[in-house]
Design a protein around this motif. Structure first.
Motif, PDB file in Angstrom:
ATOM      1  N   THR A   1       8.440 -24.158   1.701  1.00 38.62           N
ATOM      2  CA  THR A   1       7.215 -23.959   1.937  1.00 38.62           C
ATOM      3  C   THR A   1       6.309 -25.059   1.128  1.00 38.62           C
ATOM      4  N   ARG A   2       7.072 -25.170  -0.283  1.00 36.78           N
ATOM      5  CA  ARG A   2       6.297 -26.247  -1.008  1.00 36.78           C
ATOM      6  C   ARG A   2       6.439 -27.804  -0.345  1.00 36.78           C
ATOM      7  N   LYS A   3       7.532 -27.899   0.134  1.00 41.01           N
ATOM      8  CA  LYS A   3       7.864 -29.108   1.056  1.00 41.01           C
ATOM      9  C   LYS A   3       7.157 -29.493   2.281  1.00 41.01           C
ATOM     10  N   LEU A   4       6.869 -28.339   3.042  1.00 37.40           N
ATOM     11  CA  LEU A   4       5.821 -28.545   4.065  1.00 37.40           C
ATOM     12  C   LEU A   4       4.474 -28.759   3.519  1.00 37.40           C
ATOM     13  N   ALA A   5       4.085 -28.049   2.527  1.00 41.83           N
ATOM     14  CA  ALA A   5       2.715 -28.012   1.981  1.00 41.83           C
ATOM     15  C   ALA A   5       2.624 -29.483   1.496  1.00 41.83           C
ATOM     16  N   GLY A   6       3.626 -30.132   0.783  1.00 41.47           N
ATOM     17  CA  GLY A   6       3.615 -31.493   0.207  1.00 41.47           C
ATOM     18  C   GLY A   6       3.467 -32.431   1.445  1.00 41.47           C
ATOM     19  N   GLU A   7       3.983 -32.301   2.676  1.00 45.81           N
ATOM     20  CA  GLU A   7       3.918 -33.181   3.882  1.00 45.81           C
ATOM     21  C   GLU A   7       2.573 -33.062   4.274  1.00 45.81           C
ATOM     22  N   ARG A   8       1.946 -32.178   4.353  1.00 47.83           N
ATOM     23  CA  ARG A   8       0.638 -31.876   4.598  1.00 47.83           C
ATOM     24  C   ARG A   8      -0.337 -32.532   3.746  1.00 47.83           C
ATOM     25  N   ILE A   9       0.003 -32.672   2.302  1.00 48.46           N
ATOM     26  CA  ILE A   9      -1.112 -33.373   1.500  1.00 48.46           C
ATOM     27  C   ILE A   9      -0.820 -34.774   1.654  1.00 48.46           C
ATOM     28  N   ASP A  10       0.239 -35.131   1.903  1.00 44.84           N
ATOM     29  CA  ASP A  10       0.785 -36.597   2.198  1.00 44.84           C
ATOM     30  C   ASP A  10      -0.165 -37.152   3.221  1.00 44.84           C
ATOM     31  N   ALA A  11      -0.191 -36.087   4.583  1.00 42.60           N
ATOM     32  CA  ALA A  11      -0.747 -36.721   5.657  1.00 42.60           C
ATOM     33  C   ALA A  11      -2.257 -36.455   5.453  1.00 42.60           C
ATOM     34  N   ALA A  12      -2.617 -35.628   4.525  1.00 45.96           N
ATOM     35  CA  ALA A  12      -4.352 -35.672   4.270  1.00 45.96           C
ATOM     36  C   ALA A  12      -4.696 -36.754   3.679  1.00 45.96           C
ATOM     37  N   LYS A  13      -3.898 -37.380   2.629  1.00 45.36           N
ATOM     38  CA  LYS A  13      -4.151 -38.428   1.691  1.00 45.36           C
ATOM     39  C   LYS A  13      -4.118 -39.793   2.749  1.00 45.36           C
ATOM     40  N   ALA A  14      -3.081 -39.837   3.617  1.00 38.97           N
ATOM     41  CA  ALA A  14      -2.785 -41.069   4.380  1.00 38.97           C
ATOM     42  C   ALA A  14      -4.157 -41.106   5.525  1.00 38.97           C
ATOM     43  N   ALA A  15      -4.599 -40.238   5.732  1.00 34.57           N
ATOM     44  CA  ALA A  15      -5.643 -40.111   6.898  1.00 34.57           C
ATOM     45  C   ALA A  15      -6.912 -40.893   6.151  1.00 34.57           C
ATOM     46  N   LEU A  16      -7.087 -40.519   4.850  1.00 34.32           N
ATOM     47  CA  LEU A  16      -8.289 -41.494   3.983  1.00 34.32           C
ATOM     48  C   LEU A  16      -8.253 -42.889   4.031  1.00 34.32           C
ATOM     49  N   SER A  17      -6.728 -43.293   4.344  1.00 37.00           N
ATOM     50  CA  SER A  17      -6.664 -44.865   4.087  1.00 37.00           C
ATOM     51  C   SER A  17      -7.449 -45.696   4.996  1.00 37.00           C
ATOM     52  N   VAL A  18      -8.358 -45.049   6.065  1.00 38.66           N
ATOM     53  CA  VAL A  18      -9.182 -45.827   6.545  1.00 38.66           C
ATOM     54  C   VAL A  18     -10.300 -46.372   6.043  1.00 38.66           C
ATOM     55  N   PHE A  19     -10.585 -45.578   4.902  1.00 36.52           N
ATOM     56  CA  PHE A  19     -11.424 -45.912   3.917  1.00 36.52           C
ATOM     57  C   PHE A  19     -11.346 -46.934   2.839  1.00 36.52           C
ATOM     58  N   GLN A  20     -12.129 -47.603   2.328  1.00 35.47           N
ATOM     59  CA  GLN A  20     -12.059 -48.609   1.157  1.00 35.47           C
ATOM     60  C   GLN A  20     -11.811 -47.732   0.257  1.00 35.47           C
ATOM     61  N   PRO A  21     -10.899 -48.208  -0.886  1.00 35.04           N
ATOM     62  CA  PRO A  21     -10.683 -47.675  -2.017  1.00 35.04           C
ATOM     63  C   PRO A  21     -11.905 -47.284  -2.714  1.00 35.04           C
ATOM     64  N   SER A  22     -12.140 -45.975  -3.335  1.00 36.22           N
ATOM     65  CA  SER A  22     -13.491 -45.902  -4.119  1.00 36.22           C
ATOM     66  C   SER A  22     -13.381 -44.855  -4.930  1.00 36.22           C
ATOM     67  N   GLU A  23     -14.229 -44.378  -5.813  1.00 37.00           N
ATOM     68  CA  GLU A  23     -14.066 -43.401  -6.811  1.00 37.00           C
ATOM     69  C   GLU A  23     -13.921 -41.970  -5.674  1.00 37.00           C
ATOM     70  N   ILE A  24     -14.876 -41.893  -4.731  1.00 38.95           N
ATOM     71  CA  ILE A  24     -14.846 -40.657  -4.000  1.00 38.95           C
ATOM     72  C   ILE A  24     -13.775 -40.439  -3.192  1.00 38.95           C
ATOM     73  N   ARG A  25     -12.948 -41.484  -2.886  1.00 36.50           N
ATOM     74  CA  ARG A  25     -11.784 -41.513  -2.027  1.00 36.50           C
ATOM     75  C   ARG A  25     -10.864 -40.848  -3.031  1.00 36.50           C
ATOM     76  N   ASN A  26     -10.948 -41.623  -4.279  1.00 32.45           N
ATOM     77  CA  ASN A  26      -9.660 -41.162  -5.025  1.00 32.45           C
ATOM     78  C   ASN A  26      -9.959 -39.719  -5.494  1.00 32.45           C
ATOM     79  N   LEU A  27     -11.146 -39.071  -5.665  1.00 32.99           N
ATOM     80  CA  LEU A  27     -11.492 -37.825  -5.918  1.00 32.99           C
ATOM     81  C   LEU A  27     -10.970 -36.844  -4.809  1.00 32.99           C
ATOM     82  N   LEU A  28     -11.210 -37.167  -3.501  1.00 28.81           N
ATOM     83  CA  LEU A  28     -10.432 -36.573  -2.569  1.00 28.81           C
ATOM     84  C   LEU A  28      -8.925 -36.543  -2.442  1.00 28.81           C
ATOM     85  N   ASN A  29      -8.501 -37.766  -2.979  1.00 31.25           N
ATOM     86  CA  ASN A  29      -6.999 -37.585  -2.972  1.00 31.25           C
ATOM     87  C   ASN A  29      -6.574 -36.635  -4.078  1.00 31.25           C
TER      88      ASN A  29
END
Lengths: 326, 326
Positions: free
Chosen positions: A287-315
């Protein structure tokens, strides 16, 4: 408070305070009983994850108007409405360390105040005057009720599959968190690409968040969790840690696990045995592994945005979803 | 069927058939249990008063597009959602001659399917892409839940005043019927004056409709009514016929009436005695008089429109609200 939690908290503190104010001002209840019941569920230590995601998503797309905070309350009201109804449906007794609303004010009040919060959410949504926003929010509401009905139909069923579990948590949790992020982007008049990115972030975060929540039922200290030991199982809810372990265990241990699960009056000792088996048979780790994969996918989705403090916060918020202890 | 009912029915038959089709097509339930429960409440002989008013109001303002029929289902879904929750809150056992949904499928299903119907209603409303329509509908929903909560809080209270009664029925019944008419006018892009006229028509008709409904509890044949004898009283609901009679009766008869009302297990004979007193002490006549005044106000509101077949039909529906026997 963990270091990550502290870091996140220091950055969202001011927004959180504004959201709290909006929540109490927007509630504006006409009747004392509504106010008491709604406040019990609304102001009992919720994390405000959903409204904060709306506000941060809007900011990430360049929109910092206070209006985002007002609209963000929609997602907390929807969440509170479903908690009121779900606690009733689940026969829960304790939430966040307090007796559930229906045990204090009765089932009828819980039903009607839940309806009121749902209606309030949609009223506030209509203030956007954006048909697209309203459509998203009403569809989320439909999805959530369908997810809950699905879960109710499968209650106590020992054969729930992993894919059915995913379907249920998608509808009952992920679509709301997805919507919180997506509506933030829409308020900011974000490009389709950015709206999609935040929508994907929210969807994956929502799934991870629910998986982490389901893990906590087996890994957390019940006192800090503010719920009964093994509450999910006692409510007849099979979640991923159990589904996985049942699928992997040898026939003998599988029988023992089933016997514990199907006896809703299981003892603390039996629960301990079950948790040992969830560890032994990969239920917790998987379960932790699957959740971890989803977290990775969530963070990867944000890569279309420029690095910023808000992006870091969402990560950081995504990382926190999995490490949190309550 | 009375002559008036027959006359109305012959003129709305075709629209009613279209509405029935829209109701079943729009329901589109994802789960069998939703379908069964929702159909039980939706397709059990409701009069479709609310959707037909939307369609006729739109027509009166010159809009005959099929889209009005689709949007009209919003009001029937909202109505059905509240019936599901109210029957549960009221502890009702029979509606329209059938067991209530929660007695068949359980309380949890009734709560969640009610939520689904509410969400469905707001999803369809969002198809109008008209923020004004959506705002009206979400505010109606808020009002209805507040009216129900108010009624619940005053349940069993023998001192309910006439003005409180009016406030409750305004919120729980009149605003929905008002909205059905008003939204028809808005779909037709009617002038403000015409929108207001239809809104007033619906509001007054709604009050009269609820008063007539409350009268039926004391005047109708329970078999044709499809409810228990004295169901309102057994649910602790004081309505205008009783409020008026209690206010007018001499102290001795007042005490006897109170004794019957407060014993929720009253016999058929005691109920007969109570009904005699409602007649003797003006309860029935007064309620009919007030309802009649509302019917007159409803019809008067329509005088801003040129005489037409549709206007006559709306006037006939207003008259029928008071003469109906079920």
């Amino acid at each position: 408070m963990s270091e990550l939690k502290q870091k996140i908290y220091s950055k969202i503190k001011a927004d959180l305070a504004d959201i709290e104010l909006e929540l109490s001002e927007n509630l504006n209840p006409f009747l004392d009983l509504v106010s008491k019941t709604a406040s019990h569920i609304l102001f009992s230590g919720g994390k405000r994850l959903r409204p904060i995601l709306t506000v941060l998503s809007a900011k990430l797309c360049g929109y910092s108007d206070h209006f985002a905070k007002r609209i963000s309350t929609v997602f907390e009201y929807l969440h509170a409405a479903t908690l009121l109804h779900d606690d009733l449906v689940d026969g829960a007794s304790v939430r966040r360390g307090s007796p559930v609303a229906h045990s204090i004010w009765g089932n009828s009040t819980a039903v009607l105040v839940g309806d009121f919060l749902l209606a309030r959410a949609l009223s506030i949504a209509s203030e956007t005057r954006r048909p697209k926003v309203i459509k998203i929010i009403s569809q989320i509401t439909e999805n959530m009720s369908q997810g809950e009905i699905h879960q109710l139909m499968r209650k106590g069923n020992i054969d729930l599959s992993e894919s059915e579990y995913l379907e249920i948590i998608t509808r009952k949790t992920a679509v709301l968190i997805q919507g919180s992020c997506r509506v933030g982007a829409i308020l900011a008049k974000a490009s389709e690409k950015n709206e999609k990115a935040l929508s994907d972030y929210g969807f994956n975060l929502g799934l991870a968040f629910q998986m982490a929540d389901d893990l906590l039922d087996y890994t957390a200290n019940p006192v800090s969790l503010g719920k009964e030991i093994g509450a999910d199982l006692k409510e007849g809810k099979l979640t991923l840690p159990v589904i996985r372990a049942l699928g992997v265990a040898n026939p003998e241990d599988q029988s023992q696990m089933k016997a514990i699960i199907q006896n809703e009056q299981f003892s603390a000792e039996e629960f301990r045995i079950l948790v040992d088996m969830l560890n032994q048979y990969d239920g917790i780790k998987y379960t932790r592994k699957l959740a971890g994969e989803r977290i990775d996918a969530a963070k990867a989705a944000l890569s279309v945005f420029q690095p910023s403090e808000i992006r870091n916060l969402l990560n950081d918020i995504a990382d926190y979803a999995l490490e949190r202890e309550v």
